[in-house]
Write a protein that holds these residues in place. Sequence first.
Motif, mmCIF file in Angstrom:
data_model
loop_
_atom_site.group_PDB
_atom_site.id
_atom_site.type_symbol
_atom_site.label_atom_id
_atom_site.label_comp_id
_atom_site.label_asym_id
_atom_site.label_seq_id
_atom_site.Cartn_x
_atom_site.Cartn_y
_atom_site.Cartn_z
ATOM 1 N N ALA A 177 1.160 -0.957 -0.488
ATOM 2 C CA ALA A 177 0.147 -0.258 -0.268
ATOM 3 C C ALA A 177 0.781 1.207 0.174
ATOM 4 C CB ALA A 177 -0.750 -0.169 1.395
ATOM 5 N N LEU A 178 0.416 2.399 -0.629
ATOM 6 C CA LEU A 178 0.958 3.712 -0.697
ATOM 7 C C LEU A 178 0.035 4.487 -0.058
ATOM 8 C CD1 LEU A 178 2.377 4.586 -4.436
ATOM 9 C CD2 LEU A 178 3.187 3.645 -2.607
ATOM 10 N N ARG A 179 0.478 4.923 1.613
ATOM 11 C CA ARG A 179 -0.107 6.031 1.673
ATOM 12 C C ARG A 179 0.566 7.464 1.556
ATOM 13 N NH1 ARG A 179 -0.908 5.889 8.540
ATOM 14 N NH2 ARG A 179 -3.030 6.850 8.668
ATOM 15 N N PRO A 180 -0.271 8.604 0.939
ATOM 16 C CA PRO A 180 -0.063 9.950 0.553
ATOM 17 C C PRO A 180 0.414 10.255 1.962
ATOM 18 C CG PRO A 180 -1.958 9.638 -0.576
ATOM 19 C CD PRO A 180 -1.919 8.163 0.432
ATOM 20 N N ARG A 181 1.247 11.001 1.638
ATOM 21 C CA ARG A 181 1.567 12.228 3.272
ATOM 22 C C ARG A 181 2.426 13.761 2.896
ATOM 23 N NH1 ARG A 181 6.126 9.964 7.742
ATOM 24 N NH2 ARG A 181 4.604 10.519 9.578
ATOM 25 N N LYS A 182 1.129 14.099 2.843
ATOM 26 C CA LYS A 182 0.684 15.580 3.069
ATOM 27 C C LYS A 182 2.000 16.319 3.683
ATOM 28 C CE LYS A 182 -1.642 19.782 2.588
ATOM 29 N NZ LYS A 182 -3.157 20.508 2.918
ATOM 30 N N GLY A 183 3.061 17.208 3.202
ATOM 31 C CA GLY A 183 4.269 18.154 3.707
ATOM 32 C C GLY A 183 4.096 19.807 3.587
ATOM 33 N N HIS A 184 4.472 20.470 4.284
ATOM 34 C CA HIS A 184 4.329 22.034 4.440
ATOM 35 C C HIS A 184 6.283 22.279 4.096
ATOM 36 C CE1 HIS A 184 0.851 21.795 5.304
ATOM 37 N NE2 HIS A 184 0.079 22.805 5.092
ATOM 38 N N LEU A 185 6.183 23.010 2.926
ATOM 39 C CA LEU A 185 7.725 23.940 3.543
ATOM 40 C C LEU A 185 7.667 25.371 3.610
ATOM 41 C CD1 LEU A 185 9.562 21.825 0.561
ATOM 42 C CD2 LEU A 185 10.190 21.287 3.133
ATOM 43 N N ALA A 186 8.168 25.791 3.395
ATOM 44 C CA ALA A 186 8.749 27.569 3.757
ATOM 45 C C ALA A 186 10.126 28.659 3.445
ATOM 46 C CB ALA A 186 8.158 28.177 4.596
ATOM 47 N N ILE A 187 9.942 29.073 2.381
ATOM 48 C CA ILE A 187 11.933 29.422 2.069
ATOM 49 C C ILE A 187 11.057 31.453 2.038
ATOM 50 C CG2 ILE A 187 10.682 30.341 -0.017
ATOM 51 C CD1 ILE A 187 13.589 29.230 -1.033
ATOM 52 N N THR A 188 12.642 31.682 2.906
ATOM 53 C CA THR A 188 12.848 33.174 3.182
ATOM 54 C C THR A 188 12.978 33.823 1.543
ATOM 55 O OG1 THR A 188 15.619 32.828 3.857
ATOM 56 C CG2 THR A 188 13.636 32.107 5.504
ATOM 57 N N GLU A 189 12.849 35.262 2.421
ATOM 58 C CA GLU A 189 13.409 36.117 1.348
ATOM 59 C C GLU A 189 15.137 35.530 1.506
ATOM 60 O OE1 GLU A 189 14.057 38.415 -0.450
ATOM 61 O OE2 GLU A 189 12.718 39.330 -0.284
ATOM 62 N N ARG A 190 16.226 36.347 0.810
ATOM 63 C CA ARG A 190 17.626 36.172 1.011
ATOM 64 C C ARG A 190 18.135 36.990 1.255
ATOM 65 N NH1 ARG A 190 18.485 35.058 -5.167
ATOM 66 N NH2 ARG A 190 16.831 36.006 -5.965
ATOM 67 N N TYR A 191 19.379 36.279 2.983
ATOM 68 C CA TYR A 191 20.141 36.215 3.968
ATOM 69 C C TYR A 191 21.448 36.398 3.356
ATOM 70 C CZ TYR A 191 15.289 37.899 5.853
ATOM 71 O OH TYR A 191 13.639 38.387 5.874
ATOM 72 N N PRO A 192 22.251 36.485 3.119
ATOM 73 C CA PRO A 192 23.310 36.339 2.737
ATOM 74 C C PRO A 192 23.721 35.902 4.153
ATOM 75 C CG PRO A 192 23.148 37.768 1.354
ATOM 76 C CD PRO A 192 21.541 38.043 2.551
ATOM 77 N N GLY A 193 24.880 34.594 4.556
ATOM 78 C CA GLY A 193 25.383 34.301 5.703
ATOM 79 C C GLY A 193 24.369 34.052 6.627
ATOM 80 N N LEU A 194 23.289 34.008 6.582
ATOM 81 C CA LEU A 194 22.232 33.117 7.957
ATOM 82 C C LEU A 194 22.867 31.772 7.825
ATOM 83 C CD1 LEU A 194 19.995 34.279 9.574
ATOM 84 C CD2 LEU A 194 18.436 33.755 7.487
ATOM 85 N N LEU A 195 22.475 30.719 6.970
ATOM 86 C CA LEU A 195 22.800 29.470 6.742
ATOM 87 C C LEU A 195 23.673 28.359 6.486
ATOM 88 C CD1 LEU A 195 21.882 27.003 8.300
ATOM 89 C CD2 LEU A 195 20.168 26.654 6.741
ATOM 90 N N SER A 196 24.641 28.229 6.952
ATOM 91 C CA SER A 196 25.227 27.560 5.187
ATOM 92 C C SER A 196 25.668 25.643 5.650
ATOM 93 C CB SER A 196 26.680 27.489 5.468
ATOM 94 O OG SER A 196 27.608 27.525 7.395
ATOM 95 N N HIS A 197 24.594 24.993 6.447
ATOM 96 C CA HIS A 197 24.479 23.741 6.220
ATOM 97 C C HIS A 197 23.401 23.552 6.803
ATOM 98 C CE1 HIS A 197 29.086 24.615 8.562
ATOM 99 N NE2 HIS A 197 28.940 23.672 8.021
ATOM 100 N N GLN A 198 22.814 22.003 6.132
ATOM 101 C CA GLN A 198 21.329 21.485 6.431
ATOM 102 C C GLN A 198 21.187 21.270 7.836
ATOM 103 O OE1 GLN A 198 18.828 18.365 4.437
ATOM 104 N NE2 GLN A 198 20.650 17.587 4.927
ATOM 105 N N VAL A 199 20.612 22.227 8.371
ATOM 106 C CA VAL A 199 20.947 21.978 10.386
ATOM 107 C C VAL A 199 19.068 21.110 9.890
ATOM 108 C CG1 VAL A 199 20.479 22.369 12.315
ATOM 109 C CG2 VAL A 199 21.795 24.105 10.376
ATOM 110 N N VAL A 200 19.217 20.348 10.596
ATOM 111 C CA VAL A 200 18.301 18.593 11.135
ATOM 112 C C VAL A 200 18.611 18.750 12.548
ATOM 113 C CG1 VAL A 200 17.082 16.772 10.688
ATOM 114 C CG2 VAL A 200 18.709 17.983 9.002
ATOM 115 N N GLU A 201 17.012 18.406 13.391
ATOM 116 C CA GLU A 201 16.928 18.456 14.459
ATOM 117 C C GLU A 201 17.121 16.497 14.829
ATOM 118 O OE1 GLU A 201 13.406 18.560 17.359
ATOM 119 O OE2 GLU A 201 12.277 19.337 15.775
ATOM 120 N N LEU A 202 17.805 16.303 15.822
ATOM 121 C CA LEU A 202 17.537 14.934 16.333
ATOM 122 C C LEU A 202 16.525 14.124 15.827
ATOM 123 C CD1 LEU A 202 21.579 15.010 17.674
ATOM 124 C CD2 LEU A 202 20.967 13.336 15.603
ATOM 125 N N GLY A 203 15.256 14.588 16.639
ATOM 126 C CA GLY A 203 13.982 14.002 16.851
ATOM 127 C C GLY A 203 13.265 14.229 15.465
#
Length: 377
Positions: free
Chosen positions: A212-238
């Motif tokens: 069986a396949l179960r569709p899973r809905k996900g939300h995403l958001a993207i910010t305006e341009r902020y140079p230097g704000l984030l340089s790695h992918q950051v994921v919480e361990l949970g």
Amino acid sequence: MSARPDVLVVGAGIIGAACAMRLAEEGLAVSVIDKARPAGETTASAMGQITVMDDSEAQGALTAWSQELWDALAPSLPGIEHDPCGTLWVASNADELDDARTKERWYSERGITASVLDPAALRDAEPYLSEDLVGALHVPGDSVVYPPNAALSLLDRAVRKGATVTTGCDVRAVDATHAILADGSRMEAGAVVCAAGNRTLQLLPHSIPGVALRPRKGHLAITERYPGLLSHQVVELGYLRSAHGHDDVSVAFNGQPRTTDQVLIGSSRQYDRTSDDVEPEVLARMLARACRFMPALATCTVVRCWTGFRPSTPDNLPLIGPIPGAEGSWIATGHEGLGITTSLGTAHLIADGILGRPSAIDPTPYLPHRFAESEHE
């Protein structure tokens, strides 16, 4: 489509595009068909991580192999916005820091570079993260891409190897060597690969026991341009508990730097939804979670929010392989949030299967008939 192709690929998202590219590179005549524009559905709503995951041995094998394939291919695909940013799995307490050390051992045992950072090193790496984080696991080999461009680039490589891509094909069913369209016409091929995301099982000639396949809905958001704000992918361990849980609604922080100096923010997961509308309450929970880990986001402008549906399976592994009882037909779906990462490995497994040769990894954990076998054990 005048000549009968060797392989007909149904679906022009990242999985279908990767399969088409690999099969065309093997010298097969390939035709790709889709109802909508290429890379326009699940692929367009994906985050784009190329990440080795340790949640199971099978997932680890497929993601690690796929990452190697991406690392080799990405330099020849300049338009995909490939960023070898690495991942920081951040810990908010001592138990999560223990989880980080466990993950470090898992990576190390498999020859994957990873190291645990103390709070000072974490702040040096990402100064805008919350000051109360107790450390992180740094996995420098991870990267991100822009999914629509990645899929289109793979399709372009396939076309340059002789493949054709046709849109406006409303496929209603597939069998061993045909796709049947809404107008009743049939497209014939030597083999059919069904990579139609959430619709895949609906198109098959018969159900696959236990699948069986179960569709899973996900939300995403993207910010305006902020140079230097984030340089790695950051994921919480949970994150994995959220990704593999079965709660009605779950959120976890995943932030990605984009080559445009924007920050892509995820993620949420919901079952049993049919509307692709942005849900303000879920979006608010997701953004609040992000601000807990990265307070600087609270002052940032979000310029766009969207949703998508990812096909998930009961054991969190994709369905890759021949369709039982329909010789000549193949399936590639169910990748949930790892479709971008695992697309290239999936394509190799499909091509190796069609060509009747062994693969670099054992294909058994991903075969569609695995659920029927487990029911009889």
